[in-house]
Design an enzyme around this catalytic site. Structure first.
Site, PDB file in Angstrom:
ATOM      1  N   GLU A 178      20.512 -36.042   3.839  1.00 56.26           N
ATOM      2  CA  GLU A 178      19.209 -36.711   3.849  1.00 56.26           C
ATOM      3  C   GLU A 178      18.064 -35.752   3.583  1.00 56.26           C
ATOM      4  OE1 GLU A 178      18.326 -40.013   4.344  1.00 56.26           O
ATOM      5  OE2 GLU A 178      20.450 -40.449   4.070  1.00 56.26           O
ATOM      6  N   ASP A 179      18.178 -34.529   4.102  1.00 55.33           N
ATOM      7  CA  ASP A 179      17.015 -33.630   4.133  1.00 55.33           C
ATOM      8  C   ASP A 179      17.086 -32.462   3.162  1.00 55.33           C
ATOM      9  OD1 ASP A 179      16.140 -35.264   6.144  1.00 55.33           O
ATOM     10  OD2 ASP A 179      16.788 -33.962   7.775  1.00 55.33           O
TER      11      ASP A 179
END
Length: 807
Positions: A178-179
């Site tokens: 996600e990051d």
């Protein structure tokens, strides 16, 4: 001074406990903030004004969530500091930012925790930490700590449960996709397929609750799929949510409440279903304090007060139990326990009890070595203290759905103080605390944890089955909620096998639990060898036998009383299939009728030429076309014109909306309905028309609604006739003008029953002081049967006149 009663207020709050909470908060806001009352003051005190506002539904907890109050005495006199709410938010934020909460783990402390792994596995975990630290470089948590502290804390929570190295690696990497720029294939190449699959499964769950209900449900479906593949996915997600709840104080009040509600509604129940009691209890405590801080504080103070008063007594009871067990040669450990806050609150709310009425706030857990010692211990404590009747439960013989086993009994302790005692073995204690995690926690070759592991995997597979059967994501989420909150009852099959069902389950739930085919073919049941209604709620200890028939049909009314998600989803699937088959049969009948005037039938058409026509009509195949006609979405005469034109280039249009009447037998099911406006019964002259979504609706020829359709679109009227032999009973409504007198309703109903007809409902309209009009819905077999009912009603002295509705 205006009068208001507690009963006036209870229509707008859950219970008396909630009423006191809400009235206290509102009274404080009126006094301190000088808010204008929402009702006329009439010289009332603030508390009375608050109660009047509640009674009129003008105030709710949501409206007052930004303010907190403290109760000083039983007269609901309150004091308030303007900065109280600010101070509490500040305290929550400071608590969340403390290093031992926000950043409780480092790679050094984590390495110490995982000494149970091999050196090679520890090296893999350290490598995953280094990768995550690089991926999250420059990222910060709201607590002010580097982002890597969060995945490290998540990994440490799982390490305390002695999870395997792949789970710990996935925990460290769970936010990387996600990051950062990393993707699933990158992680697979770097750390292996298993770790990549877990990380990918967790990543798909990150937005479960972030948007509207439809998206929320779709994401939960993803979770079911991920869990079915690898149960470790949910273990990482649980640990992730637990650390986020520990640091929830840095979020805004609105965010805290939203996240806390999600936690209490889904994450804590899932932890309970998987038997992970330690995580379940902490999630509930943190969620309760974030969602209802005032209620949590009140109960916490009440528990602390009671604890202080009973400390010496509890120690004395524990010593007495230990001594008695030693005298009987039972090696046992007696542990005093305290019910946690959310569990107390839930019991107070569901049972409408005050804190002092909760019997098991304090109790004891007795841990022994063997199963037989559990029952010997039970005899010892029952000899010491008087048991409370009806409060013994044997979860050893019949474990809970999550694998939990224990003996539960409630006793009157010294001085009549009620206590609850739980008796279990050491292995049962480990299963109770860790659930499926025990599979990794105690890899000793013993099979004690296999039932929990099997049950967890079975539940995940059941979720997958729910997902496949659900018509849409919202239907799935509804079934999931039903499945997460079971209160079990235990019943027996005719062969003596034990079946576990949620509280409120009926024989239909039982049938579908045995097998979907048994449920679909169910026609009746016997409970304890006696015939019983299919809607009767089952009680523990009953034996249930299902009577089936090959000609049985699923009844839509079952959806109103089944409680299990398995039964609900299977019934919906069966009804869809049943309606589809009935729609095709009706569509075939209507299309053949429309083709009849052209001396054609469906079998005469060359479907090789008709593909383009199917596309133009928005269908792919013949059955799709017949279904659309049967459901009323496409008119048969329109379809017939297009099919005839495409089948024969030399076709000259003829009128095809004539044809023979549609025959009605009764009992056709879900695609033939009978107009409530006129209530046709066999023997009446009938016609019909197609209604989208309902199919063919039958009316009496003289019905006012048919007259309107005939005026607007005459070609939509389809002739119909009754078959010589009809099935079932048919509903119609009689309208009676009667002289008002005591007992007239009972007299009318008795006459209908005496004529062997059924009474569905009766409504009364008062015309004047002497005359009332009754509308009575009855069920009859045919027009002759109806005439017999009407003759009996004519003979009732109070009946002035009567007629059929719509005639």
């Amino acid at each position: 001074m205006a009068r208001v009663t507690v009963e006036d207020c209870l229509d707008h709050v859950d219970n008396r406990f909630d009423l006191v909470m809400l009235a206290t908060r509102r009274a404080r806001s009126l006094r301190t903030y000088g808010n204008e009352p929402l009702v006329p003051e009439e010289n009332d005190k603030a508390t009375v004004i608050a109660l009047r506002e509640i009674a009129e539904g003008l105030i709710s907890h949501e409206m007052l969530d930004s303010q907190e109050v403290s109760q000083e005495d039983e007269d609901v006199e309150v004091s308030f500091d303007f900065s109280q709410s600010f101070r509490e938010n500040r305290q929550l934020e400071e608590a969340a930012k403390r290093p031992e909460v926000a950043a409780p783990a480092t790679i050094v402390s984590l390495t110490k925790r995982i000494s149970y792994l091999t050196p090679e596995q520890i090296a893999d975990v350290r490598r995953a930490h280094a990768y995550a630290q690089t991926a999250h470089k420059g990222q910060w948590r709201r607590t002010g700590h580097p982002y890597i502290t969060h995945p490290t804390a998540v990994a440490q929570i799982l390490a305390e449960m002695r999870m395997d190295h792949q789970t710990l690696m996935a925990a460290l990497l769970h936010d990387v996709i996600e990051d950062s720029d990393a993707n699933k294939s990158t992680l697979r190449d770097e750390f292996g397929r298993a770790v990549a699959e877990i990380v990918d499964g967790v990543s798909k769950l990150t937005k479960i609750f972030s948007s509207r209900a439809e998206a929320q449900a779709e994401n939960f479906q993803k979770m079911a799929l991920a869990m079915a593949k690898d149960i470790r996915v949910i273990m990482v997600k649980m640990a992730d949510r637990l650390h986020n709840m520990r640091t929830i104080g840095v979020m805004s009040a609105q965010q805290r409440k939203r996240i806390a509600r999600e936690t209490l509604d889904f994450y804590a129940p899932i932890a309970n279903r998987l038997g992970i009691n330690t995580i379940k209890m902490e999630l509930e405590e943190l969620g309760f304090k974030a969602l209802y801080p005032l209620r949590a504080d009140r109960i916490e103070r009440a528990v602390a007060s009671a604890r202080g008063n009973r400390k010496e007594l509890m120690e004395e009871i524990a010593s007495t139990m230990t001594a008695a067990l030693n005298r009987d040669g039972i090696d046992a450990k007696v542990i005093s326990r305290e019910k946690h806050l959310y569990s107390i609150y839930r019991k107070m709310k569901s049972q409408q009890k005050s804190f002092n009425e909760i019997m098991d706030v304090f109790g004891f857990r007795i841990v022994v070595d063997r199963v037989d010692a559990c029952y010997r211990t039970l005899g010892v404590v029952h000899n010491l203290f008087s048991p409370v009747a009806g409060r013994f439960k044997d979860y050893i013989a019949i474990p809970k759905a999550n694998g939990y086993q224990s003996l539960h009994t409630s006793l009157f302790g010294m001085h009549g103080v009620p206590i609850e005692v739980q008796i279990r073995t050491k292995q049962m204690e480990a299963v109770a605390e860790t659930g499926i995690a025990g599979h990794w926690l105690y890899k000793s070759g013993e099979s004690d944890f296999e039932p929990s592991q099997r049950r967890a995997r079975q539940w995940a597979q059941d979720l997958l089955e729910l997902q496949r059967q659900a018509g849409n994501p919202l239907e799935f989420i509804e079934s999931l909620k039903l499945d997460l909150f079971p209160d079990e009852v235990y019943v027996f099959t005719p062969k003596g096998e034990i079946m576990e069902l949620p509280s409120g389950a009926c024989p239909i739930d039982f049938a579908y639990m045995v097998h979907t085919d048994i449920g679909n073919s169910c026609v009746a049941c016997r409970i304890d060898r006696n015939l019983a209604p299919l809607s009767q709620q089952l009680q523990s200890g009953q034996s249930v036998e299902i009577i089936t028939s090959t000609d049985a049909r699923v009844n839509p009314d079952w959806l109103t009383f089944v409680v299990t998600s398995r039964a609900r989803s299977a019934i919906r699937v069966a009804l869809k299939q049943q309606q589809s088959g009935e729609s095709i049969a009706l569509g075939r009948k209507l299309l053949n009728r429309a083709l009849g005037n052209a001396n054609m039938s469906i079998n005469d058409l060359d479907f090789r030429r008709l593909r383009k026509v199917f596309t133009d009509m928005g269908v792919r195949k013949l059955n799709d076309l017949l279904t659309a006609i049967g459901n009323g979405e496409l008119m048969a005469y329109v379809a017939a014109q297009k099919l005839l034109a495409a089948d024969n280039p030399d076709y000259e249009a003829v009128t095809v909306e004539g044809g023979g009447p549609v025959s009605i037998r009764g009992g056709e099911g879900l695609v033939i309905h009978y107009g409530r406006c006129c209530g046709p019964v066999p023997g009446d002259q009938i016609v019909g028309h197609m209604t989208p979504g309902k199919g063919f609706v039958v009316h009496i020829e003289t019905c006012a609604n048919i007259s309107e359709i005939r005026r607007r679109a005459a070609r939509e009227i389809i002739p119909a006739r009754w078959e010589k032999v009809t099935e079932g009973e048919f509903r119609t409504t009689l309208v009676l003008n009667v002289n008002r007198r005591k007992g007239i309703l009972a007299e009318v109903a008795a006459e209908v029953s005496a004529a062997d007809a059924g009474v569905e409902n009766i409504s009364v309209e008062e015309r004047n002081a002497e005359i009332s009009t009754l509308a009575i819905g009855i069920t009859v077999k045919n027009r002759s049967h109806l005439a017999r009912v009407m003759r009996r009603l004519h003979n009732v002295q109070a009946v002035i006149n009567l007629s059929r509705l719509g005639h």
